[in-house]
Design a protein around this motif. Structure first.
Motif, short mmCIF file in Angstrom:
data_model
loop_
_atom_site.label_atom_id
_atom_site.label_comp_id
_atom_site.label_asym_id
_atom_site.label_seq_id
_atom_site.Cartn_x
_atom_site.Cartn_y
_atom_site.Cartn_z
N CYS A 68 0.85 -1.19 0.00
CA CYS A 68 0.00 0.00 0.00
C CYS A 68 0.88 1.23 0.00
CB CYS A 68 -0.95 0.01 1.20
SG CYS A 68 -0.11 0.01 2.81
N ARG A 69 0.29 2.33 -0.38
CA ARG A 69 0.98 3.61 -0.41
C ARG A 69 0.05 4.68 0.15
NH1 ARG A 69 4.47 0.71 -1.08
NH2 ARG A 69 6.22 0.68 -2.55
N ILE A 70 0.66 5.77 0.58
CA ILE A 70 -0.13 6.87 1.10
C ILE A 70 -0.71 7.65 -0.07
CG2 ILE A 70 1.87 8.41 1.26
CD1 ILE A 70 0.56 9.65 3.74
N CYS A 71 -1.98 7.96 0.03
CA CYS A 71 -2.67 8.77 -0.98
C CYS A 71 -2.92 10.13 -0.34
CB CYS A 71 -3.98 8.11 -1.39
SG CYS A 71 -4.89 9.01 -2.66
N HIS A 72 -2.21 11.15 -0.82
CA HIS A 72 -2.29 12.47 -0.22
C HIS A 72 -3.59 13.16 -0.62
CE1 HIS A 72 1.84 12.51 1.30
NE2 HIS A 72 2.16 11.85 0.19
N GLY A 73 -4.27 13.70 0.39
CA GLY A 73 -5.49 14.46 0.15
C GLY A 73 -5.35 15.85 0.73
N GLY A 74 -6.13 16.78 0.23
CA GLY A 74 -6.06 18.13 0.73
C GLY A 74 -6.51 18.26 2.17
#
Length: 226
Positions: A68-74
């Protein structure tokens, strides 16, 4: 006089250009939920630098061994899984996540803590955790012993999640887990969460667990004392 006036106007304009607006601290973008995560020191997971020895989690992350990877959100970060937790073989992935609980750098902190949590909460987790339960204790104990407040709190959360999943099966490993917990018992910032953990361990492990707790934390009050 005209030259002096013009020079004065230019000086005023230059001064205005140097004024830098400070980010909003209240009701502004710096108060978004992800701001606390971003405050963590950022590490380049793909750096080739040998100046700092990599942890097992950091090495696995850079090698592509974390699914898994981090999904950057505002507003809020989330994990994006290559394979959903319910479909994963928990060995050795969950053990690697457990080692990641000791991480202090972004993005490792977020990925390890949330990956561990989501795997324990996935359907069928109990049957996958039990064969590797013993292997999870050592890295969790390391995180519980950390001098970093956020790491130790995350480790307490992880231990509570694990106890809720495996119940009395964790009792046999309590002597190992209680050693670092004991050292933080009298610290106000940990007291409430440690109390919740000890009550849960006693509830799951019964009288045997209670005796273990009292041996390490003599001031603990049994859940049956109220």
């Amino acid at each position: 006089m005209a030259l002096a006036f013009g020079a004065g106007r230019r000086a005023e304009q230059n001064t205005r250009q140097k004024i830098v607006r400070k980010p909003l601290q209240k009701n502004g973008y710096t108060n978004r939920p992800s701001a606390k995560l971003d405050a963590r020191r950022t590490n380049n997971p793909f750096s080739k630098s040998g100046s700092r020895q990599r942890s097992p989690f950091a090495q696995a992350y850079s090698d592509g061994g974390i699914p898994c990877r981090i999904c950057h959100g505002g507003v809020k970060h989330k994990l994006q899984w290559d394979v959903e937790p319910v479909e994963l073989n928990y060995y050795p992935v969950l053990i690697t996540f457990a080692f990641g609980l000791s991480e202090t750098r972004h993005p490792y902190v977020f990925v390890a803590q949330n990956g561990f949590k989501q795997m324990l909460e996935a359907d069928g987790a109990y049957d996958k955790v039990m064969p590797i339960l013993k292997d999870l204790v050592r890295p969790i104990r390391l995180a519980l012993a950390s001098s970093d407040k956020e790491v130790a709190n995350a480790a307490l959360d992880a231990t509570i999640l694990l106890a809720n999943l495996v119940k009395e099966e964790l009792t046999q490993f309590m002597p190992l887990l209680l050693v670092p917990v004991k050292s933080k018992w009298f610290k106000p910032s940990f007291k409430a969460k440690i109390t919740d953990l000890l009550c849960l361990l006693e509830e799951c492990g019964g009288q045997e667990a209670y005796k273990m707790i009292k041996k390490k934390v003599p001031t603990y009050m049994s859940i049956h004392a109220f």
